[in-house]
Design a protein around this motif. Structure first.
Motif, PDB file in Angstrom:
ATOM      1  N   THR A  21      -6.307   3.008   5.148  1.00 14.00           N
ATOM      2  CA  THR A  21      -5.845   4.344   4.783  1.00 14.00           C
ATOM      3  C   THR A  21      -4.639   4.744   5.617  1.00 14.00           C
ATOM      4  OG1 THR A  21      -8.117   4.957   4.238  1.00 14.00           O
ATOM      5  CG2 THR A  21      -6.543   6.758   4.504  1.00 14.00           C
ATOM      6  N   TRP A  22      -4.664   4.373   6.895  1.00 11.50           N
ATOM      7  CA  TRP A  22      -3.538   4.705   7.773  1.00 11.50           C
ATOM      8  C   TRP A  22      -2.272   3.964   7.347  1.00 11.50           C
ATOM      9  CZ3 TRP A  22      -1.578   8.315  10.241  1.00 11.50           C
ATOM     10  CH2 TRP A  22      -0.621   8.135  11.236  1.00 11.50           C
ATOM     11  N   VAL A  23      -2.417   2.729   6.892  1.00  9.22           N
ATOM     12  CA  VAL A  23      -1.247   1.994   6.374  1.00  9.22           C
ATOM     13  C   VAL A  23      -0.637   2.757   5.218  1.00  9.22           C
ATOM     14  CG1 VAL A  23      -0.505  -0.094   5.171  1.00  9.22           C
ATOM     15  CG2 VAL A  23      -2.022  -0.276   7.139  1.00  9.22           C
ATOM     16  N   ARG A  24      -1.473   3.252   4.335  1.00  8.89           N
ATOM     17  CA  ARG A  24      -1.002   4.012   3.168  1.00  8.89           C
ATOM     18  C   ARG A  24      -0.306   5.312   3.590  1.00  8.89           C
ATOM     19  NH1 ARG A  24       0.692   3.909  -2.081  1.00  8.89           N
ATOM     20  NH2 ARG A  24       0.112   5.826  -3.164  1.00  8.89           N
ATOM     21  N   SER A  25      -0.819   5.950   4.661  1.00  5.12           N
ATOM     22  CA  SER A  25      -0.313   7.263   5.069  1.00  5.12           C
ATOM     23  C   SER A  25       0.905   7.187   5.980  1.00  5.12           C
ATOM     24  CB  SER A  25      -1.424   8.042   5.791  1.00  5.12           C
ATOM     25  OG  SER A  25      -2.576   8.116   5.007  1.00  5.12           O
ATOM     26  N   ALA A  36       4.543  -0.788  13.089  1.00  9.44           N
ATOM     27  CA  ALA A  36       3.512  -0.734  14.128  1.00  9.44           C
ATOM     28  C   ALA A  36       2.190  -0.220  13.576  1.00  9.44           C
ATOM     29  CB  ALA A  36       3.981   0.151  15.281  1.00  9.44           C
ATOM     30  N   ASP A  37       2.244   0.638  12.582  1.00  9.15           N
ATOM     31  CA  ASP A  37       1.030   1.218  12.006  1.00  9.15           C
ATOM     32  C   ASP A  37       0.231   0.211  11.189  1.00  9.15           C
ATOM     33  OD1 ASP A  37       1.371   3.864  13.027  1.00  9.15           O
ATOM     34  OD2 ASP A  37       2.971   4.158  11.583  1.00  9.15           O
ATOM     35  N   ILE A  38       0.820  -0.942  10.902  1.00  7.41           N
ATOM     36  CA  ILE A  38       0.101  -1.997  10.187  1.00  7.41           C
ATOM     37  C   ILE A  38      -0.704  -2.864  11.152  1.00  7.41           C
ATOM     38  CG2 ILE A  38       0.395  -3.990   8.619  1.00  7.41           C
ATOM     39  CD1 ILE A  38       2.893  -2.764   7.553  1.00  7.41           C
ATOM     40  N   LEU A  39      -0.411  -2.747  12.454  1.00  4.91           N
ATOM     41  CA  LEU A  39      -1.051  -3.614  13.449  1.00  4.91           C
ATOM     42  C   LEU A  39      -2.579  -3.570  13.401  1.00  4.91           C
ATOM     43  CD1 LEU A  39      -0.779  -5.565  15.819  1.00  4.91           C
ATOM     44  CD2 LEU A  39      -0.522  -3.587  17.345  1.00  4.91           C
ATOM     45  N   PRO A  40      -3.239  -2.403  13.339  1.00  2.00           N
ATOM     46  CA  PRO A  40      -4.708  -2.418  13.269  1.00  2.00           C
ATOM     47  C   PRO A  40      -5.251  -3.181  12.063  1.00  2.00           C
ATOM     48  CG  PRO A  40      -3.931  -0.233  13.853  1.00  2.00           C
ATOM     49  CD  PRO A  40      -2.717  -1.018  13.454  1.00  2.00           C
ATOM     50  N   ALA A  41      -4.658  -2.966  10.893  1.00  2.00           N
ATOM     51  CA  ALA A  41      -5.120  -3.667   9.688  1.00  2.00           C
ATOM     52  C   ALA A  41      -4.917  -5.168   9.814  1.00  2.00           C
ATOM     53  CB  ALA A  41      -4.383  -3.137   8.459  1.00  2.00           C
ATOM     54  N   ILE A  42      -3.795  -5.569  10.403  1.00  2.92           N
ATOM     55  CA  ILE A  42      -3.511  -6.996  10.596  1.00  2.92           C
ATOM     56  C   ILE A  42      -4.521  -7.607  11.562  1.00  2.92           C
ATOM     57  CG2 ILE A  42      -1.906  -8.574  11.745  1.00  2.92           C
ATOM     58  CD1 ILE A  42      -0.963  -8.152   9.051  1.00  2.92           C
ATOM     59  N   HIS A  43      -4.818  -6.903  12.659  1.00  4.83           N
ATOM     60  CA  HIS A  43      -5.745  -7.463  13.645  1.00  4.83           C
ATOM     61  C   HIS A  43      -7.159  -7.565  13.090  1.00  4.83           C
ATOM     62  CE1 HIS A  43      -6.892  -8.799  17.603  1.00  4.83           C
ATOM     63  NE2 HIS A  43      -7.876  -7.913  17.638  1.00  4.83           N
ATOM     64  N   LEU A  44      -7.568  -6.592  12.288  1.00  6.43           N
ATOM     65  CA  LEU A  44      -8.880  -6.676  11.658  1.00  6.43           C
ATOM     66  C   LEU A  44      -8.954  -7.854  10.693  1.00  6.43           C
ATOM     67  CD1 LEU A  44      -9.490  -2.869  10.982  1.00  6.43           C
ATOM     68  CD2 LEU A  44     -10.706  -4.307  12.637  1.00  6.43           C
ATOM     69  N   PHE A  96       0.830  -1.208   0.000  1.00  3.61           N
ATOM     70  CA  PHE A  96       0.000   0.000   0.000  1.00  3.61           C
ATOM     71  C   PHE A  96       0.863   1.257   0.000  1.00  3.61           C
ATOM     72  CE2 PHE A  96      -4.261  -1.582   1.963  1.00  3.61           C
ATOM     73  CZ  PHE A  96      -4.303  -2.580   1.000  1.00  3.61           C
ATOM     74  N   ARG A  97       2.088   1.135   0.454  1.00  2.97           N
ATOM     75  CA  ARG A  97       2.974   2.292   0.572  1.00  2.97           C
ATOM     76  C   ARG A  97       3.807   2.516  -0.692  1.00  2.97           C
ATOM     77  NH1 ARG A  97       4.800   0.578   6.735  1.00  2.97           N
ATOM     78  NH2 ARG A  97       2.945   1.421   7.769  1.00  2.97           N
ATOM     79  N   TRP A  98       3.653   1.655  -1.653  1.00  8.19           N
ATOM     80  CA  TRP A  98       4.404   1.819  -2.896  1.00  8.19           C
ATOM     81  C   TRP A  98       3.739   2.880  -3.768  1.00  8.19           C
ATOM     82  CZ3 TRP A  98       5.254  -3.999  -4.590  1.00  8.19           C
ATOM     83  CH2 TRP A  98       6.051  -4.639  -3.624  1.00  8.19           C
ATOM     84  N   PRO A  99       4.450   3.418  -4.744  1.00  2.48           N
ATOM     85  CA  PRO A  99       3.830   4.320  -5.728  1.00  2.48           C
ATOM     86  C   PRO A  99       2.711   3.604  -6.480  1.00  2.48           C
ATOM     87  CG  PRO A  99       6.216   4.428  -5.857  1.00  2.48           C
ATOM     88  CD  PRO A  99       5.905   3.292  -4.944  1.00  2.48           C
ATOM     89  N   TYR A 100       1.677   4.343  -6.857  1.00  3.30           N
ATOM     90  CA  TYR A 100       0.512   3.738  -7.510  1.00  3.30           C
ATOM     91  C   TYR A 100       0.881   2.925  -8.741  1.00  3.30           C
ATOM     92  CZ  TYR A 100      -2.896   6.201  -4.642  1.00  3.30           C
ATOM     93  OH  TYR A 100      -3.666   6.639  -3.598  1.00  3.30           O
ATOM     94  N   ILE A 101       1.874   3.381  -9.477  1.00  5.96           N
ATOM     95  CA  ILE A 101       2.232   2.709 -10.726  1.00  5.96           C
ATOM     96  C   ILE A 101       2.752   1.289 -10.482  1.00  5.96           C
ATOM     97  CG2 ILE A 101       4.640   3.516 -10.797  1.00  5.96           C
ATOM     98  CD1 ILE A 101       4.246   3.948 -13.818  1.00  5.96           C
ATOM     99  N   VAL A 102       3.256   1.046  -9.256  1.00  6.50           N
ATOM    100  CA  VAL A 102       3.737  -0.289  -8.878  1.00  6.50           C
ATOM    101  C   VAL A 102       2.705  -1.013  -8.027  1.00  6.50           C
ATOM    102  CG1 VAL A 102       5.578  -1.574  -7.736  1.00  6.50           C
ATOM    103  CG2 VAL A 102       6.110   0.552  -8.959  1.00  6.50           C
ATOM    104  N   MET A 103       2.068  -0.270  -7.129  1.00  6.18           N
ATOM    105  CA  MET A 103       1.140  -0.879  -6.171  1.00  6.18           C
ATOM    106  C   MET A 103      -0.049  -1.546  -6.858  1.00  6.18           C
ATOM    107  SD  MET A 103      -1.082   0.962  -3.156  1.00  6.18           S
ATOM    108  CE  MET A 103      -2.284   1.646  -4.307  1.00  6.18           C
ATOM    109  N   ILE A 104      -0.693  -0.837  -7.792  1.00  8.69           N
ATOM    110  CA  ILE A 104      -1.925  -1.359  -8.394  1.00  8.69           C
ATOM    111  C   ILE A 104      -1.692  -2.648  -9.180  1.00  8.69           C
ATOM    112  CG2 ILE A 104      -3.755  -0.848 -10.056  1.00  8.69           C
ATOM    113  CD1 ILE A 104      -3.644   2.051  -9.115  1.00  8.69           C
ATOM    114  N   PRO A 105      -0.690  -2.717 -10.084  1.00  9.77           N
ATOM    115  CA  PRO A 105      -0.451  -3.990 -10.784  1.00  9.77           C
ATOM    116  C   PRO A 105      -0.082  -5.126  -9.836  1.00  9.77           C
ATOM    117  CG  PRO A 105       0.674  -2.191 -11.891  1.00  9.77           C
ATOM    118  CD  PRO A 105       0.193  -1.651 -10.595  1.00  9.77           C
ATOM    119  N   THR A 106       0.693  -4.813  -8.797  1.00  4.20           N
ATOM    120  CA  THR A 106       1.088  -5.846  -7.831  1.00  4.20           C
ATOM    121  C   THR A 106      -0.125  -6.406  -7.108  1.00  4.20           C
ATOM    122  OG1 THR A 106       3.237  -4.778  -7.494  1.00  4.20           O
ATOM    123  CG2 THR A 106       2.516  -6.353  -5.825  1.00  4.20           C
TER     124      THR A 106
END
Length: 414
Positions: A354-358, A363-371, A231-241
Motif C-alpha cells: 500500500t505504501w508503494v502505491r501511495s 526508497a519507499d519500495i525498499l520494504p516491499a523489496i526486502h519482504l 503499482f503507481r500507474w493509473p488503474y486502467i494501465v496497472m491492472i492489465p499490466t
C-alpha cells in the motif's frame, strides 16, 4: 560538536550493519578457514563486539525513549514472536543454547528498532549504500591482495568469497547490495553513476562467486522492483499490466516444473538443489514429532548429541540448518511460531504494498523489496528468525519504518 556526534552515530550504524552482514570478523579470526576445515579460534572478540553493540543500541534507544515507544507500538506480531523464542527455553531440547540465542535475538532486534526510530527510509537506504559499498570494495581487495582469505579452496576452488566465510555468503549479500544500488540509482540525482557502478560491481562479484541461487534471487527482485513500480500507474494501465505479468510468471513456472532437470543440468546443478530437497523429508519427519511448539529456539541442531543426529545419518552429511527458513522456524518454535510469523509477515506485506502505491520515491519500495527477498531467500536458506544477521535486523527496521496506513487506503491493494 553536533556534526561530530552525528558522524559518529552514522559510522556506528554502518559498522554494525557491516558486522551483521557477516563480513570480515569470522573470516579474519579463523585465519581464512576453508570449507570442511575444522579450525579452533578464539571467538571472544565477536561476543565482546556484540555485547558492545547491544549496550550502545540500548543507550541510544533510551535517549529517544518517546520515539522508541512509538515505534514499538507500530507492530503487534514481531515482538510476541521474539518473546516466544525466549520462553521456548521451558520446553527446549537444549536450554543453554536457547538462552544464549534468545539474548542475541533480543539484542540484535533492538538494533532494528533503533534504525526505525532514528532514520527515515531514505536515510536507511543511504546507510545501506555505504555499508555495501564498503563490503564490495573490501571483497575485491581481499580476493586480489589476500587470495588465501578472499578466494575459496577445496571443492569450490577459485570461487570468490570476498570478506565472507563462504561464496554463498558473498552471493547472498551481493543480492542485497545489487538491490540497494538499483534503488539508489533511481533515487539519486547527483553522482548516480556511482550507484550504477555499485550495481555493476555487485553483479560482477555474484558471477565470480558462482552462486546460482543468488543470481536467481537477484533476477526475481529486479523483476519485482519493476512490478512494484507499476503499482503507481493509473488503474486502467496497472491492472492489465499486472495481469499480463502474472500470466507470464505462471507460464514460466509451468515450464520450469517440466524442464527443471534440463535447466539445472545446463548450469551444472541438480534439481535437488545440491541435496536440499533430499534433506527436507527427513526434517519434516522430525517436525511431526514436535509439531506444535518445536524443539525450542536453537534446540534442534546439536550434532550427533541432539535430535539432528537422525537427520545427519539419514542424509549422509552434516547440515546445521534445514536450508529452508520456514522449516527452520517450524523446527524451533513449532506451528505456533510459524503462524505468528506469517500473520505479521502478511500484515507487513499489506502495508508495504500500500505504501508503494501511495508514495513516489525509490526508497519507499525498499520494504516491499526486502519482504520479497525474505520470501524467496528462505526457500533455500534459513534466515527467518536468525539473530545477529542483517536480514532479520532490516526486517524489523523496515516493517517498523512503514507509516501506519489508514484502512481505507489499505483496501486499494488488498
Amino acid at each position: 560538536m553536533k556534526k561530530l556526534l552525528l558522524f559518529a552515530e552514522q559510522a556506528f550504524t554502518v559498522a554494525v550493519l557491516l558486522i551483521y552482514s557477516g563480513a570480515i570478523l569470522t573470516l579474519v579470526l579463523s585465519g581464512g578457514m576453508q570449507e570442511n576445515e575444522v579450525v579452533e579460534f578464539d571467538s571472544s572478540l565477536i561476543r565482546v563486539i556484540n555485547l558492545f553493540i547491544y549496550v550502545v543500541t540500548f543507550v541510544l534507544l533510551v535517549l529517544r525513549w518517546k520515539k522508541t515507544l512509538y515505534v514499538f507500538s507500530k507492530d503487534r506480531w514481531i515482538f510476541p514472536l521474539i518473546m516466544l523464542a525466549a520462553i521456548s527455553v521451558i520446553w527446549s531440547f537444549e536450554p543453554g543454547t536457547t538462552i544464549k540465542d534468545s539474548v542475541t535475538l533480543i539484542g540484535s532486534s533492538l538494533f532494528g528498532v533503533y534504525l526505525a526510530a532514528r532514520y527515515t527510509l531514505k536515510q536507511q537506504l543511504q546507510l545501506l549504500g555505504w555499508t555495501f559499498g564498503i563490503a564490495v570494495i573490501l571483497s575485491f581487495i581481499f580476493a586480489i591482495a589476500l587470495p588465501s582469505y578472499g578466494i575459496m579452496g577445496g571443492i569450490h576452488q577459485g570461487r570468490w568469497r570476498g570478506v565472507f566465510l563462504h561464496k554463498n555468503g558473498l552471493g547472498a549479500k551481493m543480492v542485497n547490495s545489487g538491490i540497494v544500488f538499483l534503488l539508489l540509482g533511481y533515487q539519486s540525482k547527483k553522482h548516480s553513476w556511482l550507484m550504477w557502478g555499485g550495481l555493476s560491481l555487485s553483479i560482477l562479484l555474484l558471477v565470480l562467486a558462482d552462486s546460482t541461487s543468488s543470481v536467481v534471487n537477484l533476477l526475481v527482485l529486479v523483476f519485482a522492483f519493476f512490478v512494484f513500480r507499476t503499482f503507481r500507474w493509473p488503474y486502467i494501465v496497472m491492472i492489465p499490466t499486472q495481469m499480463m505479468l502474472i500470466t507470464m510468471s505462471q507460464a514460466f513456472s509451468f515450464w520450469l516444473s517440466d524442464n527443471a532437470d534440463v535447466l539445472f543440468a545446463s548450469i551444472g546443478r541438480d534439481a535437488t538443489l545440491t541435496g536440499r530437497a533430499d534433506l527436507w523429508p527427513f526434517v519434516m519427519e522430525m517436525i511431526w514429532q514436535q509439531p506444535w511448539f518445536g524443539y525450542g529456539y536453537g534446540g534442534f541442531w546439536q550434532g550427533f548429541n541432539g535430535e539432528s543426529a537422525y537427520v545427519w545419518r539419514a542424509v549422509g552429511w552434516t547440515p546445521t540448518h534445514p536450508h529452508n527458513g520456514f522449516l527452520a522456524l517450524w523446527l524451533d518454535l513449532g506451528l505456533l511460531g510459524l503462524v505468528l510469523f506469517f500473520i505479521g509477515f502478511w500484515r507487513s506485506c499489506r502495508h508495504a504494498f500500500t505504501w508503494v502505491r501511495s508514495s513516489k520515491t525509490a526508497a519507499d519500495i525498499l520494504p516491499a523489496i526486502h519482504l520479497t527477498y525474505i520470501a524467496t531467500f528462505n526457500l533455500t536458506e534459513s534466515a527467518l528468525l536468525d539473530s545477529n544477521t542483517i536480514v532479520w535486523v532490516l526486517y524489523i527496521a523496515l516493517v517498523l519504518s512503514l507509516p501506519i496506513i489508514p484502512k481505507n487506503q489499505e483496501k486499494l491493494i488488498t
